[in-house]
Write a protein that holds these residues in place. Structure first.
Motif, PDB file in Angstrom:
ATOM      1  N   ILE A   1      24.644  24.429  16.478  1.00  0.00           N
ATOM      2  CA  ILE A   1      24.283  24.045  17.943  1.00  0.00           C
ATOM      3  C   ILE A   1      23.115  22.989  18.061  1.00  0.00           C
ATOM      4  CG2 ILE A   1      24.842  26.243  19.284  1.00  0.00           C
ATOM      5  CD1 ILE A   1      22.125  27.185  18.327  1.00  0.00           C
ATOM      6  N   ALA A   2      22.498  22.700  16.754  1.00  0.00           N
ATOM      7  CA  ALA A   2      21.650  21.523  16.557  1.00  0.00           C
ATOM      8  C   ALA A   2      22.336  20.295  16.023  1.00  0.00           C
ATOM      9  CB  ALA A   2      20.523  21.905  16.001  1.00  0.00           C
ATOM     10  N   GLY A   3      23.829  20.312  15.793  1.00  0.00           N
ATOM     11  CA  GLY A   3      24.396  19.214  15.177  1.00  0.00           C
ATOM     12  C   GLY A   3      24.666  19.545  13.745  1.00  0.00           C
ATOM     13  N   GLY A   4      24.241  20.624  13.113  1.00  0.00           N
ATOM     14  CA  GLY A   4      24.412  20.959  11.854  1.00  0.00           C
ATOM     15  C   GLY A   4      25.926  21.382  11.282  1.00  0.00           C
ATOM     16  N   LYS A   5      26.337  21.501  10.447  1.00  0.00           N
ATOM     17  CA  LYS A   5      27.704  21.905   9.620  1.00  0.00           C
ATOM     18  C   LYS A   5      27.702  22.977   8.905  1.00  0.00           C
ATOM     19  CE  LYS A   5      29.647  17.218   9.651  1.00  0.00           C
ATOM     20  NZ  LYS A   5      28.521  16.261   9.521  1.00  0.00           N
ATOM     21  N   SER A   6      26.412  23.818   9.063  1.00  0.00           N
ATOM     22  CA  SER A   6      26.635  25.176   8.124  1.00  0.00           C
ATOM     23  C   SER A   6      27.336  26.173   8.973  1.00  0.00           C
ATOM     24  CB  SER A   6      25.210  25.498   8.246  1.00  0.00           C
ATOM     25  OG  SER A   6      24.189  24.849   7.666  1.00  0.00           O
ATOM     26  N   THR A   7      28.137  27.035   8.260  1.00  0.00           N
ATOM     27  CA  THR A   7      28.935  27.918   8.739  1.00  0.00           C
ATOM     28  C   THR A   7      28.643  29.689   8.333  1.00  0.00           C
ATOM     29  OG1 THR A   7      30.160  27.779   6.800  1.00  0.00           O
ATOM     30  CG2 THR A   7      30.965  26.427   8.692  1.00  0.00           C
ATOM     31  N   GLY A   8      28.847  30.528   9.016  1.00  0.00           N
ATOM     32  CA  GLY A   8      28.515  31.902   8.932  1.00  0.00           C
ATOM     33  C   GLY A   8      29.581  32.705   9.430  1.00  0.00           C
ATOM     34  N   GLU A   9      29.799  33.800   8.657  1.00  0.00           N
ATOM     35  CA  GLU A   9      30.913  34.885   9.225  1.00  0.00           C
ATOM     36  C   GLU A   9      30.150  36.246   8.893  1.00  0.00           C
ATOM     37  OE1 GLU A   9      32.573  33.090   6.081  1.00  0.00           O
ATOM     38  OE2 GLU A   9      32.322  31.488   7.560  1.00  0.00           O
ATOM     39  N   MET A  10      30.413  37.218   9.759  1.00  0.00           N
ATOM     40  CA  MET A  10      29.749  38.535   9.531  1.00  0.00           C
ATOM     41  C   MET A  10      30.949  39.506   9.311  1.00  0.00           C
ATOM     42  SD  MET A  10      27.880  39.522  12.915  1.00  0.00           S
ATOM     43  CE  MET A  10      28.867  39.825  14.315  1.00  0.00           C
ATOM     44  N   LYS A  11      30.902  40.685   8.742  1.00  0.00           N
ATOM     45  CA  LYS A  11      31.901  41.715   8.736  1.00  0.00           C
ATOM     46  C   LYS A  11      31.252  42.903   8.291  1.00  0.00           C
ATOM     47  CE  LYS A  11      33.897  41.871   3.975  1.00  0.00           C
ATOM     48  NZ  LYS A  11      34.579  41.367   2.969  1.00  0.00           N
ATOM     49  N   ILE A  12      31.910  44.020   8.582  1.00  0.00           N
ATOM     50  CA  ILE A  12      31.399  45.600   8.203  1.00  0.00           C
ATOM     51  C   ILE A  12      31.901  45.756   6.897  1.00  0.00           C
ATOM     52  CG2 ILE A  12      31.407  47.931   8.813  1.00  0.00           C
ATOM     53  CD1 ILE A  12      29.793  46.270  10.612  1.00  0.00           C
ATOM     54  N   ALA A  13      30.796  45.806   5.776  1.00  0.00           N
ATOM     55  CA  ALA A  13      31.331  46.299   4.493  1.00  0.00           C
ATOM     56  C   ALA A  13      31.152  47.578   4.156  1.00  0.00           C
ATOM     57  CB  ALA A  13      30.438  45.434   3.466  1.00  0.00           C
ATOM     58  N   ASP A  14      32.019  48.075   3.198  1.00  0.00           N
ATOM     59  CA  ASP A  14      32.135  49.455   2.828  1.00  0.00           C
ATOM     60  C   ASP A  14      30.677  49.592   1.807  1.00  0.00           C
ATOM     61  OD1 ASP A  14      34.306  50.207   4.273  1.00  0.00           O
ATOM     62  OD2 ASP A  14      35.663  49.836   2.306  1.00  0.00           O
ATOM     63  N   GLY A  15      30.055  50.812   1.924  1.00  0.00           N
ATOM     64  CA  GLY A  15      29.141  51.280   1.207  1.00  0.00           C
ATOM     65  C   GLY A  15      27.893  50.720   1.695  1.00  0.00           C
TER      66      GLY A  15
END
Ligand SMILES: [Zn+2]
Length: 615
Positions: A478-492
């Motif tokens: 949103i500030a013009g950067g190219k970083s990426t992120g994902e989230m998920k529910i992990a076991d344990g």
């Protein structure tokens, strides 16, 4: 960090982050009657000199006539202004405009901003609307558009695309490209950072000379950013038309002002930002001035109280003030510019601080007012403004008292007109008051669930939360950067739980403040301040790839800049507990969002969080 006279990376980035929190729309100023109006009995500063008890008749957006006891038709509205002073609308000769900057400017009497680098995606539609006679509730914009700098040089660090150049042979094409984009003048950076203890690439003098020549071939003015006296002399001798900033690295040499005079340059000292560079929050006194404070947003107030930390103690704004005095003696035109919205400044309001500092440097109040009216109009060839005279634009500022004797009187604003249309300052003020009340009210009531303290244990297999807005991805895109992120529910999960929240992604080095990760907000939507002060700590469990991560906390009183603490996510679950007070001393009474993010170190990242609590 580098000499950041543009807008700090942080500010530019988080500003964008925060755009959706901008003020509610307010009503445009009400148009004057068709027969215009007459301002009766004010003292006039016409851009050059003072005239007592003079009437000014405005019609069709322009000044129709002026004089003592002016006769006008009976249906012309009268504005009684005895005891006040009427000035040309102020011109700020150094800003960086985007968002609602120009609206803010007009509220404080600035009817023209000379922008010295912005995103052309803002500049182009703004200038188009202005040319169509729109935007009467905001200052006029003139802009350099993009700036000339070396690859990796000052100006490239803000996430706005900058077309750089490396050799004199590219100069004409570079200038012509700016003209095609609609730049009004050319801005060049000469700054290798050494005055501030840094090193970064900058243009060679050969390239700067070629750029100046290329601009002059096309009849365009050239303004050059400098930070040292040596560079200031070099660009003056290379033919620059104006200096952006004065140097703070040394007292002026005895011949500096005479060199400037001999080359007919103008100088925009930007004392207010230089004071902030010298670690003094130059704008702080504005935030407690009852004439100004009701018109300041929370963000403005917070930014006015900031300064640039950790710069060498050898630099001093006093050198710039001494240089202003020398320039005055040598009759070099000095123009008032703020460099808003850098730390310690804000659009519009900071011109009043700049005027005060120009007077502190030795200008008379009349000379300071000239620096914000007729002098920039002459320097930038804006022939329709900067003075009060028949035929000129009715861009006007009416204040109480006499700023030609007491410069602080410019703050006592009665009315601002652009093209004869009065700025609706009352609605602007009311909108700010309402936003502050809403924020205070929201901050007073903690939502149900805060007492129990649990935000998320992820045991239901979702990234939801017990109160507030559940977890969501936040990246610098949103500030013009190219970083990426994902989230998920992990076991344990931690403490024998079944699940945790796993956050992965990649930090791209495009922005110095790059980030990617997850965000949670305690209110009904992100950045609504919520009172969490019944709790003292944010605690959570984490594990991961061994890298260092950050907790970011946004508070209403902290403005758009988050406070941060770091933590390391190692191979085993570990409990982290961070007191609210370690986030710039907050007590947690106005928290808008909490983030767990990677960056600014580049590369892949992978960490988990679980059992996020307030306790
Ligand atoms: Zn600037």
């Amino acid at each position: 960090m580098q000499s950041r006279f543009i807008a700090t990376p942080k500010v530019f980035g988080w500003m964008t982050f925060f755009l959706f929190l901008s003020l509610p729309a307010f009503f445009p100023g009400h148009a004057a009657g068709s027969n215009g109006f007459v301002i009766r009995g004010a003292r006039i500063f016409d851009g050059h000199k003072v005239m007592e008890h003079t009437d000014v008749w405005v019609e069709g957006g322009k000044i129709k006539a002026m004089g003592n006891g002016l006769k006008v038709p009976t249906d012309v509205k009268v504005v009684e202004a005895a005891g006040g002073t009427l000035l040309p609308g102020l011109i700020d000769s150094h800003t960086h405009a985007w968002g609602d900057a120009l609206k803010k400017a007009e509220v404080f009497g600035v009817t023209t901003e000379l922008d010295m680098f912005t995103d052309i995606k803002f500049m182009q539609p703004t200038k188009k609307a202005q040319a169509a006679g729109e935007n009467l509730d905001q200052a006029d914009l003139f802009s350099a558009g993009s700036l000339a700098t070396a690859p990796g040089g000052h100006g490239t660090e803000y996430g706005v695309p900058v077309p750089t150049l490396t050799s004199p042979g590219e100069a004409q094409a570079w200038v012509d490209a700016r003209m095609a984009e609609g730049s009004d003048y050319i801005k060049i950076i000469l700054d290798d950072g050494h005055a501030y203890g840094h090193h970064r690439p900058t243009l060679s003098m050969e390239t700067i000379k070629a750029l100046i020549e290329a601009a002059h071939t096309r009849s365009k003015l050239v303004v050059v950013h400098i930070s040292t006296q040596e560079d200031a002399k070099a660009v003056i001798q290379a033919g620059a038309d104006g200096l952006a900033h004065l140097f703070t690295d040394s007292a002026p040499d005895p011949d500096f002002a005479s060199i400037a005079a001999a080359h007919h340059v103008f100088v925009v000292p930007t004392l207010t930002v230089l004071e902030s560079v010298g670690s003094v929050a130059s704008g702080a006194s504005l935030t407690t001035d009852a004439r100004l404070e009701p018109y300041l947003t929370g963000d403005d107030t917070s930014n006015l109280k900031q300064s640039f930390p950790n710069l060498p103690p050898t630099i001093s704004e006093k050198y710039a003030e001494q240089t202003v005095a020398h320039l005055k003696a040598a009759h070099v035109p000095v123009l008032a510019g703020t460099d808003a919205p850098n730390p310690g400044t804000a659009h519009g309001v900071s011109i009043h601080r700049e005027l005060e500092l120009l007077v502190r440097s030795g200008l008379t109040p009349v000379e300071a007012l000239t620096a914000a009216t007729s002098a920039p109009a002459v320097a930038f060839h804006l022939e329709d403004r900067g003075v009060i005279a028949p035929g000129k634009r009715a861009d006007l500022l009416l204040v109480k008292g006499d700023p030609t004797r007491d410069i602080l009187a410019t703050r006592d604003i009665v009315s601002v007109w652009k093209l004869g249309v009065e700025d609706d300052r009352a609605s602007y003020r009311a909108a700010i008051e309402k936003a502050k009340e809403d924020a205070a009210r929201a901050a007073q009531s903690a939502p149900a669930g805060v007492e129990a303290g649990l935000i998320s244990d992820f045991e239901d297999g979702t990234p939801g939360s017990k109160f507030g807005v559940g977890w969501m991805i936040s990246t610098d895109s949103i500030a013009g950067g190219k970083s990426t992120g994902e989230m998920k529910i992990a076991d344990g999960g931690s403490n024998g739980g079944k699940h945790a929240l796993e956050v992965t992604g990649n930090i791209d080095g495009g922005l110095p403040y790059a980030w990617a990760g997850v965000m949670w907000a305690p209110g009904s939507q992100p950045f609504i301040p919520v009172n969490l002060s019944s709790k003292k700590n944010i605690s959570f469990y984490t594990k991961g790839d061994g890298q260092t991560y950050r907790v970011l906390v946004f508070t209403e009183s902290g403005g758009r800049i988050p406070a941060q603490q770091t933590f390391t996510a190692g191979p085993e679950w570990k409990k982290i507990s961070v007191p609210f007070s370690s986030f710039n001393g907050t007590d947690g009474h106005d928290v808008g969002a909490i983030l767990f993010v990677g960056g600014p170190a580049v590369g892949r990242f992978d960490f988990e969080v679980d059992d996020v609590h307030l306790d």
